[in-house]
Structure formats: C-alpha cells, structure tokens
Motif scaffolding. Structure first.
Motif, PDB file in Angstrom:
ATOM      1  N   ASP A 372       0.846  -1.188   0.000  1.00  6.39           N
ATOM      2  CA  ASP A 372       0.000   0.000   0.000  1.00  6.39           C
ATOM      3  C   ASP A 372       0.882   1.239   0.000  1.00  6.39           C
ATOM      4  O   ASP A 372       1.487   1.576   1.009  1.00  6.39           O
ATOM      5  N   SER A 373       0.946   1.899  -1.145  1.00  2.06           N
ATOM      6  CA  SER A 373       1.720   3.131  -1.232  1.00  2.06           C
ATOM      7  C   SER A 373       0.817   4.291  -0.850  1.00  2.06           C
ATOM      8  O   SER A 373      -0.091   4.666  -1.578  1.00  2.06           O
ATOM      9  N   GLU A 405      -6.555   2.430   3.097  1.00  2.00           N
ATOM     10  CA  GLU A 405      -7.435   2.091   1.971  1.00  2.00           C
ATOM     11  C   GLU A 405      -8.016   3.348   1.324  1.00  2.00           C
ATOM     12  O   GLU A 405      -7.984   3.510   0.100  1.00  2.00           O
ATOM     13  N   PHE A 406      -8.548   4.262   2.144  1.00  2.00           N
ATOM     14  CA  PHE A 406      -9.198   5.448   1.606  1.00  2.00           C
ATOM     15  C   PHE A 406      -8.200   6.411   0.982  1.00  2.00           C
ATOM     16  O   PHE A 406      -8.525   7.131   0.026  1.00  2.00           O
ATOM     17  N   SER A 407      -6.975   6.435   1.499  1.00  2.00           N
ATOM     18  CA  SER A 407      -5.986   7.341   0.917  1.00  2.00           C
ATOM     19  C   SER A 407      -5.712   6.989  -0.538  1.00  2.00           C
ATOM     20  O   SER A 407      -5.358   7.853  -1.337  1.00  2.00           O
ATOM     21  N   GLY A 408      -5.883   5.699  -0.884  1.00  2.00           N
ATOM     22  CA  GLY A 408      -5.737   5.329  -2.292  1.00  2.00           C
ATOM     23  C   GLY A 408      -6.782   5.990  -3.169  1.00  2.00           C
ATOM     24  O   GLY A 408      -6.505   6.400  -4.302  1.00  2.00           O
ATOM     25  N   ALA A 409      -8.031   6.090  -2.653  1.00  2.00           N
ATOM     26  CA  ALA A 409      -9.088   6.769  -3.410  1.00  2.00           C
ATOM     27  C   ALA A 409      -8.779   8.255  -3.558  1.00  2.00           C
ATOM     28  O   ALA A 409      -9.013   8.854  -4.623  1.00  2.00           O
ATOM     29  N   CYS A 528     -11.693  -5.456   2.107  1.00  2.00           N
ATOM     30  CA  CYS A 528     -12.200  -4.097   1.943  1.00  2.00           C
ATOM     31  C   CYS A 528     -12.961  -3.689   3.199  1.00  2.00           C
ATOM     32  O   CYS A 528     -13.413  -4.537   3.974  1.00  2.00           O
ATOM     33  N   HIS A 529     -13.094  -2.391   3.352  1.00  2.00           N
ATOM     34  CA  HIS A 529     -13.871  -1.855   4.457  1.00  2.00           C
ATOM     35  C   HIS A 529     -15.243  -1.411   3.965  1.00  2.00           C
ATOM     36  O   HIS A 529     -15.401  -0.939   2.831  1.00  2.00           O
TER      37      HIS A 529
END
Length: 565
Positions: A372-373, A405-409, A528-529
């Motif tokens: 996860d970058s 996870e959300f930072s990817g979006a 996933c969340h």
C-alpha cells in the motif's frame, strides 16, 4: 541524569566456552515449534481468554501448523482445568497435534494436572522449578541438593501417575526456571538428574527446556549457555533441547535464533510475542525470518491478516503497526523516495527470479497482503491530513487500515483532477466510496428476532432493481446478516469490526453511530472496508456490511488489474 550503573549493576559473567561453534553455523532448518499462546500468553492478559476465545485461538494455531500447543495451567484454575477437559472430551485435538500443560513441582498440583489429561491420546506434562541462586537463597531458602530433590521427586511422581494411564502416550518436559541466571554446572546437574529419573531413551526422550525466564545478558551469552549444555548433557541423544526466551532486553528473537545455532531443537513462544513483562519470543517473526532466507518454517502464514485479526480478537491486544511482517504499516511507504524505489523494484521483479525489491524483505503476496503506497499528505497542503480532516470536520475517526485504503481513493482523485482537496471534497469522496446508496446492493430495512439462543434477522435489500427478503441466524446481528446475505450467493467473512459515535449527524440532527467493518471473500486475498451511519448502531452495522459487500465486489473485479500492475 542516571545514577552510576556500575555501583548498582554487575555485568553478567562470560561463559567458559573458548571453542564455541555456533558463530560458524547458519540456520538450515526450522526448530520444533511450541505455541504457549494459550498458557504463558494467556496468563499475561489483562482479562484472560474465556473458553470460546481459547478454543478459537487453539483452532487457528492448529490450522497454522503447530504440532505442540501448551493449552493450560490446569492446576491454577477451574477454567483452565475445564478447558483441557473440553479439548479432550470434545475431540478437538487433531491426530497430529500434542497438547501440553504446565505444573509447578508440587505433589498436589501434579496430581490435579494429571487428572486433567485423563483420556488424552498424547500429552506433554511440563514441570518446572526455579534453580537460580536468588530463588534458592531468597525465595525458597533451599540448598542445591534440596532443589534437585524437588525436581526429581516430581518427575518420579509424574512417571508413576503416567504408568497408571497407559492408554496415553506421555512425554515429560522439564524446565529449570531462571536457567539463564543459573550456574551452568548446577543447571547440568539438575537436568541430568531429571533425565535419569524419567529413564530417558532415544525412543522416549525428555524435553529439557532452557528458559531465559528473564533476559540477563546479550543473545550471544545465551547461545553460549545453550551450546555448553548441548555439549555436556548426559543422554543427549535422549533429549529434545528446547528454549523459551523472554524479551526483557528486547533481543528474544536474536536469542532464539542464536540458540538454535547453538544446538537447540525446539522453540517455545507466542504468535506475536505476548507474555509476562516484555513478552515471550515472537514466533511469527522467527518463522518469517526463516522464510526470507529460503527456509520453509513449517508454519503457514499465507493469510497473515486472518491470523492477526484472530489473535487480536482472542487476546484483546492490538498488534503494533510497525510489527515486523504483520503490522498495518510495514508494507506502507510514506516517503517519496521509498515509494519510487519500491515501484521500480516491482516493475523489474521477474516471477521466476529470487525476490529483490528495495525496502521489502518479503513479498507481501506471500502473506496474503499487498503493498500500500500511501500518498504523503499533511494538514497544510490540503492533500494531507485526510484522517485529521475527517475527524475534526465530520467526527469520523478512521482505523489505520481504513486510512490506508481510503488514501488510495484520494490519490486517484488528485491524480485525475489535480489541485487541492478541501475537507468537504474529501467527505464527498468518502461518502461516494462508502456511504452512497446508489450501489449494486442497497440496504432497505431489517427486523431482528430471537430463535432459541440464536439471533435472527429478516433483511430486505435491493439488487439490480429487484427487492429480496433474506433471513439468517447467527450468534449476533452481524453474524445473522452475514448468513442472510449468503442466501443471495454472497459468501463473505467479517475480519474486524469497530463502532464509533459521531458527535452529530451530518444533517445536524441527533448523534449518529458509525460502524466500520473489514470484510473479505474467502480465498480471494482481497479485503475491503464498509462503513455505515445511522442513529441505531445495529442498523449502522448492517449498512456497513452491505457497504463492504459492494466495495468487495469492486475490489474483486479490479483484482486482476491489481495483480498485473
């Protein structure tokens, strides 16, 4: 300033081993692993595990591949005694797994311990007494000879009681507690006396466990102690030499690795290093250290997230976000230079070549994880402080994995649109990702009912314009909803669940409950969340489950592209 330590502390004496061999050796095979999560780890918890949590963790340990598991201290409490009986009478112990129990070297405790094991197929009885000089002089007020007699008489009693239960295959384990602080000649004397009293043979070996009950020196000194015992023990061919390192100096992993080089055959520890004071040795780290050197550790951590979530649930202890291999952030790079190097490493990595990606000593995919970058953001730039802005402006506190996870979006949005993102824009994006009702599966309503000891749910959802009335039962509303959705062909598992209270609703009304759920589809490797908001926490939880199902479908469709990238 600190006081002069030389006036209060003395360095631990060196071991007389000028021709030590362990520095010239390398690890070539895994040791025998023994999990003490259910005993040593359990007794170190604020709230010891109940029977349900212990059984769940026991099954996980078996699934991972442990063949020896210390399950209880049956003479210490009725709860532990009953748990041993549950395992035996409920036939929960797989044929290739041996349960182990611990007892002090006292007659009434030994008898109680042996009673707990009645009917077991195979059992390890682990007896111990402290042997170091402070314990002999200060705690017990006993001579060396009296301490040896305590151990030997206990072993004779165990042997007598074992012979009265011939249907069980009995294995003796003896620990000279505080071994690492015991004079080596005395440790040898008492261990040899124990193997003689048991009648140890190559086909009937004794497990001699040499615990660093308290780390008192550097790992190389512990390795010297183990090698000295390895070379001087009588009946060495009838001994399984075991170590049980604690982590008082923060070097338990190194001590265990060097001890195996020094002749140890077996390692006792806990999955993530839980235990008294600073903990037992961390078996996950030990095993995956071997894996990164091309050695099969014999333990299966290919779905490490599932193991981690189970351990957190059962022990109610969090795993540190920087824990080697397992922490939520160990495969996350915040540094731009790290991100760049890792990205280039992934691009250059060939499937048939040894792993060689910068900053990543192990392929996250081997653990069922991903890289996860995380975009580098801060509250000043507007790209940063995603979690900070959502919490301060909207009252939503994101768990760490959801932040990742959300930072990817957010990254995808800023890449596509450029510029800065305000708090309102971040909230709008969060709502589209997790709360938007215009998804393939839409929650309509639910009703709960009781069915005996089970919780039932009638759940109405809409999918593809068609309304479905589903029903399910479980041990609670969430479990019941999971079973209800399975009737629609949606096979999912809940990995973690958290609930929050928002100070106010986004419309300015009464306080809202926020439920956050991490879900997976068995065998997919994708997690996933889902998030649900509602004044009622149960409704918020069901909405979070539906949200997770929707997002899991999106992630599952993207999985081939993720792997290709």
């Amino acid at each position: 300033m600190l006081k002069d330590p030389s006036r209060k502390y003395s360095p631990f004496p060196a071991v007389p081993l000028p021709d030590r061999q362990w520095p010239n050796r390398t690890l070539v095979r895994p040791p025998v692993w023994m999990s003490t999560d259910l005993r040593d780890g359990n007794q170190a918890l604020f709230e010891p595990m109940n029977a349900e949590r212990k059984l769940r963790l026991f099954r996980t340990l078996c699934a991972v591949g442990f063949k020896e598991i210390e399950v209880a201290f049956p003479s210490a409490s009725q709860t532990d005694f009953d748990f041993v009986r549950t395992l035996i009478e409920g036939d929960h112990v797989p044929p290739d797994v041996t349960i182990e129990v611990l007892t002090q070297a006292r007659e009434h405790l030994i008898r109680r311990t042996m009673d707990s094991l009645s009917g077991a197929r195979r059992a390890i009885v682990h007896v111990y007494n402290a042997t170091s000089k402070p314990f002999r002089d200060v705690v017990f007020g006993m001579t060396r000879a009296e301490v040896v007699e305590m151990a030997v008489s206990s072993v004779r009693l165990i042997r007598k009681l074992a012979e009265a239960q011939p249907a069980t295959e009995w294995v003796l384990e003896y620990s000279p507690e505080t071994f690492s602080a015991t004079e080596l000649d005395f440790a040898l004397e008492i261990c040899d006396a124990v193997t003689a009293a048991w009648g140890a043979r190559p086909d009937r070996p004794v497990i001699l466990n040499l615990p660093a009950t308290v780390e008192v020196a550097t790992p190389n000194v512990y390795a010297d102690q183990v090698e000295w015992m390895h070379r001087h023990l009588a009946r060495r061919d009838s001994v399984v030499l075991s170590v049980h390192p604690h982590n008082d100096r923060g070097t338990a992993v190194a001590a265990a690795e060097l001890a195996v080089m020094a002749g140890a055959d077996r390692v006792e520890g806990c999955l993530f290093g839980n235990g008294e004071r600073t903990g037992n040795v961390d078996v996950v780290t030990l095993a995956l250290n071997l894996y990164t050197q091309g050695i099969d550790p014999g333990l299966d951590f290919s779905d490490i997230n599932a193991v981690a979530r189970t351990a957190e649930y059962c022990t109610q202890l969090p795993i540190h976000p920087r824990h080697p291999y397992v922490g939520d952030l160990v495969f996350t790079a915040f540094s731009g230079s790290h991100q760049d190097a890792i990205k280039k490493g992934f691009a250059a990595q060939q499937p048939d070549q040894p792993w060689n990606v910068p900053y990543l000593p192990i392929d996250p995919a081997d653990l069922g994880r991903s890289y996860d970058s995380v975009i580098r953001v801060n509250s000043q730039s507007g790209k940063g402080g995603i979690a900070y802005l959502l919490e301060t402006e909207y009252g939503v506190v994101l768990p760490r994995r959801l932040q990742v996870e959300f930072s990817g979006a957010v990254q995808r949005h800023t890449d596509a649109h450029g510029g800065e993102m305000s708090a309102a824009e971040i909230w709008a994006l969060f709502s589209r990702e997790y709360l938007d009702a215009a998804k393939p599966l839409r929650y309509v309503e639910h009703h709960l009912f009781e069915h005996g000891s089970a919780q039932g749910i009638r759940l109405t959802v809409e999918a593809g314009g068609v309304t479905h009335l589903l029903a399910g039962e479980g041990n609670g509303p969430i479990d019941a909803a999971v079973h209800a959705l399975r009737t629609l062909g949606l096979d999912i598992q809940v990995r973690s669940y958290e609930e929050r209270s928002l100070g106010r609703s986004q419309e300015g009304g009464n306080a809202q409950a926020c439920a956050i759920m991490e879900v997976t589809r068995p065998g997919s490797g994708v997690e996933c969340h889902g998030v649900g908001l509602d004044p009622n926490i149960v409704t918020a939880s069901v909405k979070a489950l539906v949200s997770g199902v929707n997002r899991l479908g999106t992630a599952a469709r993207a999985e081939p592209a993720i792997r290709e990238a």
